[in-house]
Structure formats: structure tokens, C-alpha cells
Design an enzyme around this catalytic site. Structure first.
Site, PDB file in Angstrom:
ATOM      1  N   LYS A 192     -72.017   4.479  51.994  1.00 34.76           N
ATOM      2  CA  LYS A 192     -72.040   3.809  53.295  1.00 34.76           C
ATOM      3  C   LYS A 192     -72.330   4.885  54.330  1.00 34.76           C
ATOM      4  CE  LYS A 192     -69.832   0.577  56.369  1.00 34.76           C
ATOM      5  NZ  LYS A 192     -69.077  -0.678  56.380  1.00 34.76           N
TER       6      LYS A 192
ATOM      7  N   VAL B  62     -68.047 -10.593  56.259  1.00 38.15           N
ATOM      8  CA  VAL B  62     -68.590 -11.602  55.340  1.00 38.15           C
ATOM      9  C   VAL B  62     -68.443 -11.200  53.877  1.00 38.15           C
ATOM     10  CG1 VAL B  62     -70.210 -12.519  57.043  1.00 38.15           C
ATOM     11  CG2 VAL B  62     -70.935 -10.653  55.511  1.00 38.15           C
TER      12      VAL B  62
END
Length: 223
Positions: free
Chosen positions: A39, A20
């Protein structure tokens, strides 16, 4: 930007699913607030260089400001499935946020309910990190349902929500309906960006900074 009880500032970037635009939004938010990027969990390295390298390329930040993942796996699967293929175990008690005096932008993997191990999901990692959440919503059919379910899950855990980013070519009245049913939240829209030039990235980053700097406090529950 309001600091937490430990003096940390930043955002946790999650999404309504995979693909997305979390990495693009993470890069833009890192540029917008002159932050560091992290991350913690990366999968799919057999097929790609990884999101940390992508963010470093997009932002131009040095390696010391794009912190290495705590767990990295080759398989393009959920962290739990990818870890099991190698005999590894994702242990959230090992999670310790990188030391930095800058705002920290943390990018999750997949959506809120992605399994990390036999008993914990991505939303449990968000709870540990305790940074305001930005929900990235991919435009198109299904985005309203996915966004509202995600917002409900965050509120049920009383996790702070900083706002929403709609990423991609706008589809009808999705943003209006998400905010109508999901509550008044800061909302940014990033159009489809065919050319990720430095000028384009800086322009979009400035827009995000304006939108997400305006609100100093974040919500945890709705009346």
C-alpha cells in the site's frame, strides 16, 4: 496471470470509496495468488495500526512480503490533506514498485478521485503502476452509481480492468445491473464475514483465484 512488458504480474485494488473492503480483498487476492502486498500511501495511523499490518495479520505473511508504504500519515484524511498537515508532499515520480518475483497486490487509498497532491489523483497512481484493476464495490444503496462512475473513469483513461468484487451482504440486483450497464466483467461476491478464520479466508481466496485466473487478458475499452 499475464505479465506486463516488464515481467510484472499482479493487481491494483481500488474501490468505490472508503470502507468498502479494499483491505480484505487485497489480503484475499494476496493469498489467492501467493503474492506480495503493498500500500504505497497510508493515512489514519493515529487511529489504526494501518492496512499493511492488517494484511500481514490476515495472511500470515512475513514483513518482507508486506512492503512498507512509501508515504505514511497520522491524519485520517486524503493523502494530500494529510500530507499538508505535516508539510510533506506526495511526489508520484518517487513511485517505484517493490522488487519481487511474485504477483504484487497494490492497495489504493479511498476511491479513484482521492487527491494525492495539488495536481494528481489516485487514478494517476494507478496509471503509473499499470497493473490490472480490481474494483471493490460495497453493497448497499448507491453502489450501482458509484461502480458505474468508477468503471467509466477507468475506461476513459484506458486503464486495464480485471474485474469487480462485490463485498458485503448482497443488495437486490446490484451486481446484475452493474454488469448490464458496465459491461461483461469477471465478478466475484464476498458475503459478510463475521469471523475471519483461516479456513474462511482460504475458502474465499480460492474462489477469487478461480474467478480472476480464468481470464488471462483484461479490457481497456468497450466497443
Amino acid at each position: 496471470m499475464k505479465a506486463d512488458e516488464n515481467g510484472r504480474t499482479g493487481f491494483f485494488i481500488t474501490g468505490t470509496g472508503t470502507g468498502v473492503g479494499k483491505t480484505l480483498v487485497s489480503a484475499l487476492m494476496t493469498l489467492a495468488f501467493d503474492g506480495d502486498y503493498w500500500k504505497p500511501l497510508q493515512t489514519g495511523l493515529a487511529e489504526d495500526v494501518g492496512d499493511t499490518a492488517d494484511v500481514a495479520a490476515l495472511t500470515g505473511l512475513p514483513p518482507e512480503r508486506c512492503h512498507a508504504p512509501l508515504y505514511q500519515f497520522d491524519a485520517l484524511l486524503s493523502p494530500w490533506s494529510a500530507a499538508r498537515r505535516t508539510g510533506a508532499h506526495v511526489d508520484l515520480t518517487r513511485i517505484s514498485l517493490p522488487a519481487t518475483k511474485r504477483p504484487l497486490v497494490i492497495e489504493g487509498a479511498g476511491g479513484l478521485m482521492v487527491p494525492l497532491n495539488a495536481g494528481q489523483l489516485m487514478i494517476d497512481l494507478i496509471a503509473i503502476c499499470q497493473l490490472p484493476v480490481i474494483l471493490v464495490v460495497g453493497t448497499g444503496l448507491g453502489s450501482i452509481n458509484h461502480a458505474l462512475l468508477s468503471l467509466e473513469a477507468l475506461r476513459r483513461r484506458k486503464l486495464p480492468i480485471a474485474g469487480i468484487v462485490m463485498n458485503g451482504t448482497p443488495h437486490a440486483d446490484d451486481a446484475e445491473l452493474i454488469l448490464h450497464f458496465g459491461g461483461a466483467l469477471p465478478c466475484a461476491a464476498i458475503p459478510h464475514l463475521p469471523d475471519l478464520t483461516e479456513e474462511t479466508l482460504r475458502t474465499q481466496a480460492a474462489r477469487l483465484r478461480e474467478i480472476f485466473s480464468a481470464r488471462q487478458d483484461t479490457e481497456t475499452t468497450r466497443p
